[in-house]
Design a protein around this motif. Sequence first.
Motif, PDB file in Angstrom:
ATOM      1  N   GLY A 101      20.101  67.684 -18.529  1.00 31.80           N
ATOM      2  CA  GLY A 101      19.820  67.533 -19.333  1.00 31.80           C
ATOM      3  C   GLY A 101      19.276  67.885 -20.449  1.00 31.80           C
ATOM      4  N   THR A 102      18.958  68.143 -21.513  1.00 29.13           N
ATOM      5  CA  THR A 102      19.715  69.045 -22.799  1.00 29.13           C
ATOM      6  C   THR A 102      18.981  70.619 -22.134  1.00 29.13           C
ATOM      7  N   LEU A 103      19.948  71.214 -23.486  1.00 28.62           N
ATOM      8  CA  LEU A 103      18.385  72.638 -22.895  1.00 28.62           C
ATOM      9  C   LEU A 103      16.997  72.633 -23.779  1.00 28.62           C
ATOM     10  N   SER A 104      16.804  71.626 -24.908  1.00 18.93           N
ATOM     11  CA  SER A 104      15.519  71.380 -25.128  1.00 18.93           C
ATOM     12  C   SER A 104      14.725  70.779 -24.194  1.00 18.93           C
ATOM     13  N   GLU A 105      15.632  69.540 -23.656  1.00 17.47           N
ATOM     14  CA  GLU A 105      14.788  69.390 -21.755  1.00 17.47           C
ATOM     15  C   GLU A 105      14.116  69.853 -21.308  1.00 17.47           C
TER      16      GLU A 105
END
Length: 118
Positions: A101-105
């Motif tokens: 996933g992305t860093l914000s996830e």
Amino acid sequence: MKLFTQPILRQLATNGRAQEAVRGTPKEIDFEPVVKLFTPDAGAIWLLTETCPHDPDIAFGLCDLGLGLAELGSVRLSELAAVSGNFGLPVERDRWFQAKGTLSEYAQEAHRTGRIVA
């Protein structure tokens, strides 16, 4: 084992240049982490996405020093290389890490669970 291979450093730098081009705009990029670092004896984890184009020793990512307080921020790569855990073991790279996933996830999950799950 080296903390950063040349392909990892290249990807961090590429991401940093791409981010600099859109920083401060609605087009800022939420990258997937490029590398996961950890202390095997202290529970600290760093998920890094990019390095600063003007100072490649500075990386951005999600960091938890083993206290259950994950934060987005910057860290010096040279300082990570000097960190050791409770029993003196150095920071290691998770050679099998694959971002899911992305860093914000990852940050949302860490705030929900109280730790970085990667």
